[in-house]
Design a protein around this motif. Structure first.
Motif, short mmCIF file in Angstrom:
data_model
loop_
_atom_site.label_atom_id
_atom_site.label_comp_id
_atom_site.label_asym_id
_atom_site.label_seq_id
_atom_site.Cartn_x
_atom_site.Cartn_y
_atom_site.Cartn_z
N GLY A 126 1.29 -1.19 0.30
CA GLY A 126 0.03 0.15 -0.03
C GLY A 126 0.58 0.90 0.33
N GLU A 127 1.34 1.16 -1.12
CA GLU A 127 2.38 2.83 -1.61
C GLU A 127 2.08 4.02 -1.00
N HIS A 128 0.72 4.22 -1.08
CA HIS A 128 0.48 5.33 -0.83
C HIS A 128 -1.05 5.59 0.47
N LEU A 129 -1.15 3.92 0.61
CA LEU A 129 -2.41 3.85 1.70
C LEU A 129 -2.06 5.59 2.64
N GLU A 130 -2.67 6.41 3.64
CA GLU A 130 -2.32 7.13 4.93
C GLU A 130 -3.04 6.66 5.84
#
Length: 456
Positions: A126-130
């Motif tokens: 989840g490279e962009h999961l915040e």
């Protein structure tokens, strides 16, 4: 003369681009933006507003659901193309047949991430999961090696169980909102990614066979801190921990809790390998304290402890020579159970034990006398019985609630414990009853034989 036609062509191209309302089956909403349009009447240029489409904004209807169940990599690909924000939970079905779960452009999931019982998945990316709104749940993933969520900043619960080859975790360096952390049966070797977490409700780390260090900035654990069945070499460093509700530590080689001040329930140290257990600043335990089966333990410090509202159990710590590490303890709210090879017990400020006491030592130097000599005519034990065994001498005192001595008895024999006498008495009674029944049965048989002879 050529400038106006060129401008006209340019504006027409922009107008065509801005009429796009769907891309890759991705319905997008329109919004009003300033748009320059050429007006040829009277050779003037005016600025008017026109509707254009904003590409890349999601359709809220397609990105909101109780759960999004993903059966294939294709489904996940199209979902992350359509939605950067998911209103609901993301569930990866056990039939998902790809090696990688790639969340792509998804930045927020307001529900859970659930991945269970899948033998294929090697990596969850989840490279962009915040943000994960609730829990990140992994269970029975036999091939999972890597969890990569470097941008994650907010999550409530991490529950990873039976992930036996998981050893590579990147989950950001500062998580907000994390309250529940459970990692069980993995191959991780440290918990550095969680080092900066300062407050939890649950901290449960167990059965991670390669986990050799737990170093954390934890200050408070509101419900349960449990560490057990990890590597035999496990070193636990919780130097900032101030308060905990319930704590259980097993199978550790070293432990550091120098600033722990309050335990709101119980505390247990069982089957550990450490030689030192120092909690100099601990002042109060609202439940029971147990120090049991720690074969190397020879140095203990509870010098700050003044009140123990539950019982005190110290047993089978074979290298512990004396129980003299509670110099300021004044009251014990439950029973005492001491069993080992200690030479002496010394708690100089202890004034009241609300439960009973069982004290047994195999040491030749141990003497029960101090436990049976009331101060000012009253015993500090108020819970019924004081039972003390010093090698082969067993003593029993029955105490009233006000501390006055009701009955005293001493035994010098080869019985291993006072209860054995009761057992022998019960056995004798049973044997006597059996003998009586045998006699009755024999008598009945004789009478029956005589009757048969008489009839014949």
């Amino acid at each position: 003369m050529f400038i106006l036609p060129l401008l006209l062509l340019g504006f027409q191209a922009v107008s065509i681009f801005c009429n796009i309302i769907e891309f890759n089956n991705f319905a997008v909403r329109k919004k009003h933006l300033p748009f320059i349009q050429l007006v040829t009447e009277n050779s003037t240029i005016s600025v008017i507003e026109d509707e254009i489409t904003s590409i890349g904004e999601q359709n809220s209807d397609k990105c909101s659901n109780d759960s999004f169940i993903i059966n294939s990599a294709e489904e996940l690909y199209y979902l992350q193309k359509k939605c950067t924000f998911l209103q609901g939970s993301l569930i990866i079905n056990k039939g998902y047949n790809e090696r990688v779960v790639d969340l792509g452009n998804i930045r927020e999931i307001n529900g859970d991430i659930i991945v269970e019982a899948n033998p294929n998945i090697f990596k969850i990316d989840g490279e962009h999961l915040e943000k994960i709104g609730n829990k990140f749940h992994l269970m029975n993933l036999m091939s999972l090696v890597t969890v990569n969520f470097p941008a994650l900043r907010k999550i409530r619960s991490i529950n990873w169980r039976v992930v036996p080859v998981l050893n590579n975790i990147d989950i950001g360096n500062r998580l907000n909102g994390l309250k529940y952390l459970t990692i069980s049966d993995s191959s991780i070797s440290d918990l550095n990614v969680f080092k900066n977490v300062q407050e939890l409700a649950i901290f449960n780390i167990n059965n991670n066979r390669f986990l050799e260090t737990i170093e954390s900035d934890l200050i408070s654990v509101k419900k349960q801190l449990t560490i057990h069945a990890n590597a035999d070499e496990l070193v636990i460093t919780l130097n900032s921990l101030y308060s905990v509700d319930n704590i259980t530590v097993r199978d550790a080689s070293e432990i550091s809790l120098p600033n722990l001040t309050q335990v709101n329930s119980s505390m247990e140290f069982i089957d550990n390998y450490f030689s030192e257990l120092h909690l100099p600043n601990l002042q109060k335990i609202d439940g029971t304290l147990g120090i049991i089966d720690n074969p190397n333990l020879n140095s203990v410090n509870f010098e700050g402890l003044k009140s123990l509202n539950g019982g005190l159990m110290i047993a089978n710590n074979t290298k512990l020579d004396n129980i003299d590490f509670f110099p300021n303890l004044k009251q014990i709210g439950g029973a005492i159970y001491f069993d080992g090879s200690f030479n002496s017990t010394d708690m100089p400020k202890l004034k009241l034990v609300k439960g009973s006491a069982y004290i047994k030592s195999s040491s030749d130097q141990f003497n029960c006398k101090k436990w049976f000599t009331p101060v000012n005519g009253k015993a500090i034990i108020r819970g019924g019985n004081i039972k003390c065994i010093a090698k082969d001498k067993k003593s029993l005192i029955t105490v009233n609630e006000d501390g006055s001595i009701e009955e005293t008895s001493d035994h010098e024999n080869n019985i291993d414990d006072l209860e054995d006498k009761e057992t022998i008495e019960q056995t004798n009674k049973a044997a006597s009853l059996k003998t009586i029944m045998s006699v009755v049965t024999l008598s009945n048989c004789l009478i029956l034989s005589l009757l048969i002879l008489f009839v014949s």
